[in-house]
Design an enzyme around this catalytic site. Structure first.
Site, PDB file in Angstrom:
ATOM      1  N   ALA A  56     -17.111  -6.042  -8.520  1.00  0.00           N
ATOM      2  CA  ALA A  56     -15.962  -5.516  -9.267  1.00  0.00           C
ATOM      3  C   ALA A  56     -16.092  -5.771 -10.768  1.00  0.00           C
ATOM      4  O   ALA A  56     -15.806  -4.887 -11.573  1.00  0.00           O
ATOM      5  CB  ALA A  56     -14.683  -6.148  -8.748  1.00  0.00           C
ATOM      6  N   ARG A  86       0.847  -1.195   0.000  1.00  0.00           N
ATOM      7  CA  ARG A  86       0.000   0.000   0.000  1.00  0.00           C
ATOM      8  C   ARG A  86       0.882   1.245   0.000  1.00  0.00           C
ATOM      9  O   ARG A  86       0.638   2.211  -0.716  1.00  0.00           O
ATOM     10  CB  ARG A  86      -0.909  -0.004   1.239  1.00  0.00           C
ATOM     11  CG  ARG A  86      -1.975  -1.082   1.185  1.00  0.00           C
ATOM     12  CD  ARG A  86      -2.959  -0.954   2.335  1.00  0.00           C
ATOM     13  NE  ARG A  86      -2.488  -1.592   3.551  1.00  0.00           N
ATOM     14  CZ  ARG A  86      -2.887  -2.784   3.985  1.00  0.00           C
ATOM     15  NH1 ARG A  86      -3.784  -3.475   3.307  1.00  0.00           N
ATOM     16  NH2 ARG A  86      -2.417  -3.286   5.103  1.00  0.00           N
ATOM     17  N   PHE A 115     -11.664  -3.769  -5.125  1.00  0.00           N
ATOM     18  CA  PHE A 115     -11.543  -4.756  -4.033  1.00  0.00           C
ATOM     19  C   PHE A 115     -10.856  -4.063  -2.847  1.00  0.00           C
ATOM     20  O   PHE A 115      -9.809  -4.503  -2.378  1.00  0.00           O
ATOM     21  CB  PHE A 115     -10.727  -5.988  -4.453  1.00  0.00           C
ATOM     22  CG  PHE A 115     -11.175  -6.661  -5.720  1.00  0.00           C
ATOM     23  CD1 PHE A 115     -12.192  -7.613  -5.702  1.00  0.00           C
ATOM     24  CD2 PHE A 115     -10.583  -6.359  -6.938  1.00  0.00           C
ATOM     25  CE1 PHE A 115     -12.595  -8.261  -6.875  1.00  0.00           C
ATOM     26  CE2 PHE A 115     -10.979  -6.994  -8.114  1.00  0.00           C
ATOM     27  CZ  PHE A 115     -11.986  -7.950  -8.089  1.00  0.00           C
ATOM     28  N   ASP A 154      -6.921  -5.775  -6.177  1.00  0.00           N
ATOM     29  CA  ASP A 154      -6.494  -6.688  -5.099  1.00  0.00           C
ATOM     30  C   ASP A 154      -7.613  -7.672  -4.789  1.00  0.00           C
ATOM     31  O   ASP A 154      -8.210  -7.627  -3.716  1.00  0.00           O
ATOM     32  CB  ASP A 154      -6.111  -5.855  -3.855  1.00  0.00           C
ATOM     33  CG  ASP A 154      -5.552  -6.720  -2.737  1.00  0.00           C
ATOM     34  OD1 ASP A 154      -5.157  -7.881  -3.012  1.00  0.00           O
ATOM     35  OD2 ASP A 154      -5.502  -6.241  -1.585  1.00  0.00           O
ATOM     36  N   CYS A 197      -3.512 -13.207  -4.540  1.00  0.00           N
ATOM     37  CA  CYS A 197      -3.185 -13.909  -3.298  1.00  0.00           C
ATOM     38  C   CYS A 197      -3.478 -15.402  -3.428  1.00  0.00           C
ATOM     39  O   CYS A 197      -3.591 -16.101  -2.434  1.00  0.00           O
ATOM     40  CB  CYS A 197      -3.916 -13.288  -2.117  1.00  0.00           C
ATOM     41  SG  CYS A 197      -5.691 -13.330  -2.289  1.00  0.00           S
ATOM     42  N   ASP A 210     -15.915  -2.106  -3.235  1.00  0.00           N
ATOM     43  CA  ASP A 210     -15.918  -3.473  -2.685  1.00  0.00           C
ATOM     44  C   ASP A 210     -17.349  -3.991  -2.742  1.00  0.00           C
ATOM     45  O   ASP A 210     -18.297  -3.216  -2.615  1.00  0.00           O
ATOM     46  CB  ASP A 210     -15.407  -3.486  -1.242  1.00  0.00           C
ATOM     47  CG  ASP A 210     -14.941  -4.867  -0.807  1.00  0.00           C
ATOM     48  OD1 ASP A 210     -13.706  -5.082  -0.718  1.00  0.00           O
ATOM     49  OD2 ASP A 210     -15.800  -5.752  -0.556  1.00  0.00           O
ATOM     50  N   SER A 211     -17.503  -5.300  -2.935  1.00  0.00           N
ATOM     51  CA  SER A 211     -18.855  -5.851  -3.033  1.00  0.00           C
ATOM     52  C   SER A 211     -19.502  -5.999  -1.662  1.00  0.00           C
ATOM     53  O   SER A 211     -20.714  -6.168  -1.560  1.00  0.00           O
ATOM     54  CB  SER A 211     -18.821  -7.217  -3.729  1.00  0.00           C
ATOM     55  OG  SER A 211     -17.993  -8.094  -3.008  1.00  0.00           O
TER      56      SER A 211
HETATM   57  N1  SAH Z   1      -7.067  -4.252  -0.770  1.00  0.00           N
HETATM   58  C1  SAH Z   1      -7.555  -4.639   0.535  1.00  0.00           C
HETATM   59  C2  SAH Z   1      -7.767  -6.132   0.675  1.00  0.00           C
HETATM   60  C3  SAH Z   1      -8.686  -6.729  -0.361  1.00  0.00           C
HETATM   61  S1  SAH Z   1      -9.296  -8.311   0.079  1.00  0.00           S
HETATM   62  C4  SAH Z   1      -6.611  -4.113   1.601  1.00  0.00           C
HETATM   63  O1  SAH Z   1      -5.534  -3.607   1.282  1.00  0.00           O
HETATM   64  O2  SAH Z   1      -6.972  -4.213   2.771  1.00  0.00           O
HETATM   65  C5  SAH Z   1     -10.417  -8.632  -1.197  1.00  0.00           C
HETATM   66  C6  SAH Z   1     -11.729  -7.878  -1.098  1.00  0.00           C
HETATM   67  O3  SAH Z   1     -12.474  -8.171  -2.272  1.00  0.00           O
HETATM   68  C7  SAH Z   1     -12.629  -8.216   0.057  1.00  0.00           C
HETATM   69  O4  SAH Z   1     -12.889  -7.070   0.819  1.00  0.00           O
HETATM   70  C8  SAH Z   1     -13.938  -8.716  -0.578  1.00  0.00           C
HETATM   71  O5  SAH Z   1     -15.105  -8.244   0.083  1.00  0.00           O
HETATM   72  C9  SAH Z   1     -13.848  -8.122  -1.937  1.00  0.00           C
HETATM   73  N2  SAH Z   1     -14.572  -8.837  -3.010  1.00  0.00           N
HETATM   74  C10 SAH Z   1     -14.717 -10.165  -3.191  1.00  0.00           C
HETATM   75  N3  SAH Z   1     -15.368 -10.429  -4.338  1.00  0.00           N
HETATM   76  C11 SAH Z   1     -15.664  -9.228  -4.887  1.00  0.00           C
HETATM   77  C12 SAH Z   1     -16.319  -8.832  -6.090  1.00  0.00           C
HETATM   78  N4  SAH Z   1     -16.817  -9.719  -6.940  1.00  0.00           N
HETATM   79  N5  SAH Z   1     -16.425  -7.507  -6.333  1.00  0.00           N
HETATM   80  C13 SAH Z   1     -15.912  -6.595  -5.481  1.00  0.00           C
HETATM   81  N6  SAH Z   1     -15.282  -6.918  -4.348  1.00  0.00           N
HETATM   82  C14 SAH Z   1     -15.147  -8.214  -4.050  1.00  0.00           C
END
Ligand code: SAH
Length: 409
Positions: A293, A226, A242, A313, A353, A265-266
């Protein structure tokens, strides 16, 4: 499943010997800590789950010492490769001490901050994860043998770290099932915090909900990514896709000086956390939306939106090797849309990840996207998890996080 009150052999000496099939010992001479059931020839003795066992070649030569679990495909987890080492309370204490000392070396012992104190195989403690958030510890147990030793480990952590509370957080559901483990979330020492905890990360403040958040409450592995990504944000319009609790968005806006940030975020809960964290850091130019997303990316592209920086992410797309192709297609799809929306000279911060997607697979996927999009893609940084998530060179399965920062021409 054995009762959680079963006290493992305090002497830490083996109650049985597990013999390997011929020609199957090489990984374990190489210190790999996971012995799968398929490598086991037979067991001499009748160990209970969680007992100390010795691992030997088919003709009885000592290889390593570990803990037995008949309920798991991962039949033995290895913790020592020297017959003189006992798997007793003193050994766990030594390992915990070494893990805590490493975080001190890394400068991550500031009580206002957060750090992973124990990273399973990366700290020679297969099946144990401990995160410190300020004055609280969140523990995840992914091995039955560690669950059986939880009381001892909790006492040792109280002694070594002196937290106000230790919370047990459920491991990923799939994992727990594989181990025959069911551990409900609970407070194992001290008290739980009454609300969110606020931790500092590279000078920014983030609220972490220890009792209801994802993972152990926060994505510590991305801490330095970050920060690294924010260095490229100055004056740019940033999309943080995300976003979870808004780590990349807030860093880009406040530390990076982005012109504006859209975070998506979803999960409505995650979006609320991101908004709260933006407010907490006085980042007025961060807009947060709850949306899927894939849909949102398509909609933004269709609307002709342009960004100077896009962060992707996503959650784990590939849960196994079998799901690899589908996962690579999903990565291709979101990265393609991101690149299409990036202005010339824009910055792509793209993460994965999924442990089963290798670094090479991921980079090749990006090459494919560049080809299809007819854009040049310069890789500036190829990053991994922060160093408080050490990876054992003997267990590369611990290396899962890729974070590529690239310039798109
Ligand atoms: N970038 C963040 C961590 C992301 S973790 C950080 O630095 O803290 C991945 C995230 O994707 C989660 O919060 C989850 O809710 C979200 N997510 C999962 N599927 C999704 C989708 N289809 N659309 C949007 N967000 C999604």
């Amino acid at each position: 499943m054995p009762s959680m009150n079963t006290l493992p052999d305090a002497a830490g000496l083996p109650t049985a010997t597990v013999l390997l099939k011929p020609k199957r010992a090489r990984p374990f001479f190489g210190r790999h800590p996971w012995v799968l059931d398929s490598a086991v020839l037979r067991v001499e003795g009748s160990p209970a789950d969680g007992d100390v066992v010795d691992l030997a070649t088919h003709d009885g030569t000592f290889v390593a010492r570990g803990l037995w679990n008949a309920a798991s495909r991962l039949r033995v987890r290895l913790y020592a490769f020297d017959p003189a080492v006992k798997l007793d309370d003193a050994l766990w204490r030594t390992r915990l001490e070494a893990a805590v000392a490493l975080r001190r070396t890394l400068g991550l012992d500031d009580r206002a901050g957060a750090a992973r104190l124990v990273n399973s195989e990366g700290d020679d403690l297969s099946g144990l994860i401990v995160d410190r958030y300020g004055d609280y510890l969140a523990v995840q147990v992914t091995a039955l043998a560690m669950a059986l030793r939880l009381e001892t480990l909790a006492d040792q952590l109280m002694d070594l770290v002196g937290p106000r509370g230790i919370l047990l957080r459920g491991a990923e559901r799939g994992l727990s099932k594989l181990e025959g483990l069911q551990l409900p979330d609970r407070v194992i020492r001290g008290a739980a915090p009454s609300g969110p905890i606020f931790v500092t990360e590279h000078g920014l403040k983030f609220g972490v909900d220890l009792t209801a958040g994802q993972k152990t409450g926060y994505y510590l592995d991305q801490r330095d990514n970050r920060h690294a990504a924010a260095r490229f944000a100055r004056g740019r319009r940033v999309l943080d896709m995300f976003c979870y609790s808004g780590g990349f968005a807030v860093a880009a806006a406040v530390a990076g000086g982005a012109r504006g940030v859209l975070a998506v975020d979803s999960s409505a809960k995650a979006a609320a956390l991101a908004k709260a964290n933006a407010d907490l850091n006085g980042a007025a130019n961060v807009t947060v939306e709850t949306a899927d997303a894939f849909e949102k990316l398509d909609a933004l592209r269709e609307a002709g939106e342009r960004f100077g920086m896009v962060v992707l992410d996503p959650p784990k797309f590939a849960r196994s090797r079998a799901a690899l192709d589908d996962a690579l297609r999903a990565y291709h799809r979101i990265n393609r849309v991101a690149i299409d929306m990036l202005e010339p000279g824009g910055i792509l911060v793209t993460c994965s990840c999924s442990g089963s997607v290798s670094r090479e697979d991921f980079l090749q996927m990006l090459g494919g996207v560049a080809q299809r999009a007819r854009r040049s893609l310069q890789i500036l940084e190829c990053r991994g998890a922060a160093p408080d998530h050490p990876v054992s060179a003997s267990c590369l399965e611990g290396e899962y996080l890729k974070c590529v920062i690239a310039r798109v021409g």
